[in-house]
Structures are given as structure tokens and as C-alpha cells.
Design an enzyme around this catalytic site. Sequence first.
Site, PDB file in Angstrom:
ATOM      1  N   THR A 234      28.524  37.175  38.314  1.00  0.00           N
ATOM      2  CA  THR A 234      28.093  35.961  38.921  1.00  0.00           C
ATOM      3  C   THR A 234      29.195  35.121  39.257  1.00  0.00           C
ATOM      4  O   THR A 234      30.179  34.684  38.702  1.00  0.00           O
ATOM      5  CB  THR A 234      27.030  35.197  38.097  1.00  0.00           C
ATOM      6  N   CYS A 322      54.931  29.648  35.321  1.00  0.00           N
ATOM      7  CA  CYS A 322      54.213  30.550  34.595  1.00  0.00           C
ATOM      8  C   CYS A 322      54.886  31.089  33.298  1.00  0.00           C
ATOM      9  O   CYS A 322      54.487  31.820  32.352  1.00  0.00           O
ATOM     10  CB  CYS A 322      53.875  31.684  35.688  1.00  0.00           C
TER      11      CYS A 322
END
Length: 378
Positions: A234, A322
Amino acid sequence: MIYLDHNASSPLRPGILDVVLSVMAQQVGNPASVHWAGRMARQYLDEARRHVAALLDLHESRIVFTSGGTEANNLALFGLAAAKGYQGELLTSQVEHPSILQACEVLAHQGMTVKYLRVDGAGRVDPGEVASALTRQTVLVSIMAANNETGVLQPIHDIGAICQAAGVPFLVDATQWVGKIPLHPDSVPADLVTLSAHKFGGPKGVGALIITPSLLLEPRMLGGGQERGRRAGTENLSGIAGFGAAAALIKTTLIHEQSSVTALRERLESQLLAAVPDAVLWGVQAERLPNTTAVGIPGLDGETLVMTLDLAGFAISSGSACSSGKTTPSHVLRAMGVDPALSQSAVRITLGWNSTSHDVDSFVNAFYRSVNRLRKGS
Ligand code: PMP
């Protein structure tokens, strides 16, 4: 507090939070449901898809919503490799984002051959090297559009043309490019393009993979038939609505923003070099993103400078956000042939949609004082 770390994540642009909250607050259903609440959800999804498609000037059917750039890169690499039975060669560069490089390492363990192209001193891949590294076994070429640490742009048009002529799919990690430079992926002969909303003022945790419809790609997420069977699960409806709203917003503002950010970066770099004359700017011989400055300060430790500036209220990053927390020198600077001691001093300052000349002036002031203090202390 002054935020100059837009390549790590750019704050939500005006109006986006309202869109996200209003979708969350409404009683919308599952976009896969046929009833009124499901239809309402689907409308939001369709609208966002239209906005992202319009920004990139491509057909909506090519967009697969993901949880961001990392998932999009992983889906592209693993999806294509699986479709090829984990056989053949991948061609990439030494300066890619870890979401490409680590996926390639795993694919190499699974039996694929991975070739890592070198870059020149300015951080550019040579399209001629792409052409000579291609073989009959090459199943994918993966080159980023813009580097997250240096902002250096890669010649993706030339590389794309080479791939197209050879009939080899081309993946462009455009995560840092989209939202900073007006972009038309259809004009880039790329079969796969990745992007991420939070790099240009949309919500975090949402992005997309653009796929050429005919390309065979095995899904990584199995279950429902969402996203035309390319990515089950979903959808993150409120995040996607925010992504769409941010895409709609920058479609009109980006041209103007590109020139104002470029002017601010020129101000930053000239003041910075005047304040610390032995500072080294990286990537300046290449075409760069308008917002990114990667700088080394001989003799200093980049992490310490970032922490000192943090205490003064400035957010910048050392090398790539990162990989911050790790003290390993930047793989990007290493590939560019930067001396390891100098690359240890690297910091990255990245401007964005809400940066001002006041931000730049106060930053350079604090930078000057911090560098002097740390130099006296060392
Ligand atoms: N590719 C590049 C070039 C990036 O800079 C980043 C983010 N640092 C990613 C991929 C991953 O994007 P996300 O944060 O949306 O997972």
C-alpha cells in the site's frame, strides 16, 4: 540556526506540510479499494503521479513510487539483475552513491561481473571509457547524474547515447539532480531514472523509479499488484501527495531558483577563499550542481570542523552525510586522486531553496573563526 546541508535533505518547501497533513487527516481509504474512500485515495495518488510526470516531462505510466532514492536504486539494480538470471556484467563508476555501490557488491557475490569506471581529477567519468568497457555481456550501465559530495555532473547525455547505440539499458541516479537543475529524462536516453522527494523540499521517505515500459525488471516487493506490479505494498499516500505537490511547485520556480542559488554559491566560494586562502575547492573544473561546495582545509579534520560549526548553529556535513559517523575518507575524493590526509579535512556546504545571502555571510564569518581557532589549537 542556519541550515546548509540541502544535499543531505532539503527542508519541506512552503505549503507541502499542509498537503501531507490534510491527506493524513482525511478519512481516505486504501487506493486499491473500489469504494468512495478508496477512490478518494486513488485521486490523490493519480494527482501526485501527474505532477511528478509533468516535472520530468514523461508519461505517468513510467513512474513507480518507492520509499526514496535508495529503494529506487536497489529496485533498478536487483530487479534488472534478477530478470537477467544474475548473469552478465554491470558497468558503474567508483563515485556512485552507496545504494548503488553496495548493491553492486552483493551482485558481484551472486556471480555477476562488476566493472567500476575511474573518474578524472575533477570527478568526471569519461564517456569514451564507457564505450570501451561495454561488452556483449554488459546488461546495465549505471552512472549518477550529479554527485552528492561534490555536485559534479556526469556526461549522462553522451553516456546515454552510447548505451542506446549498444542496446544496453542505462540507469541514471538523478537523486541529487532532480530539483536542482531543470531536467527532462525523456531527453536523456535512460531506461531507468531514480529520484527522491526530500532532496528538493518534499517529504522524506518517498521517491520514484522511472522505468521504460518495455524493460524487464523483477519486482523486489511481492504481494499486491500496486505500481503496475513493479512494487507491491500500500502506497505512502500522504508522502506521495507531498512529493507531487513539491514537484508541481518546483516546475515553475526551478529556473529562477537555479540562478539565485548559483549566485549565492559564487558569493560563498569567493568569500570562503578570501577568508581561508589555502582552502581547496573540489570539482570546480567540471560542470557542477549550482548549490554544492566541497572544500578541504589543509591540516584540519573535517568532522571536528563540522562539530565546531554545529556548536555555532550551522549545519553542514563532512564528506557525504550518508556516510558520516564513519571516519573512512570519502570514496569519491579518493577516486578523484585527492591526497587522503587532505580528504580527511573535507566538508560539504550545500545551499537550497531557503538559503539567503545573510546565511552565506554569517557562515563564512563562523567558518573563518572556527578554522583559525582549530588551527591555533592544533
Ligand atoms: N543517490 C544519491 C546520489 C544520493 O545522494 C542519495 C541520498 N544521499 C540517495 C541516492 C539515496 O536517497 P534516499 O535518501 O531517498 O534513500
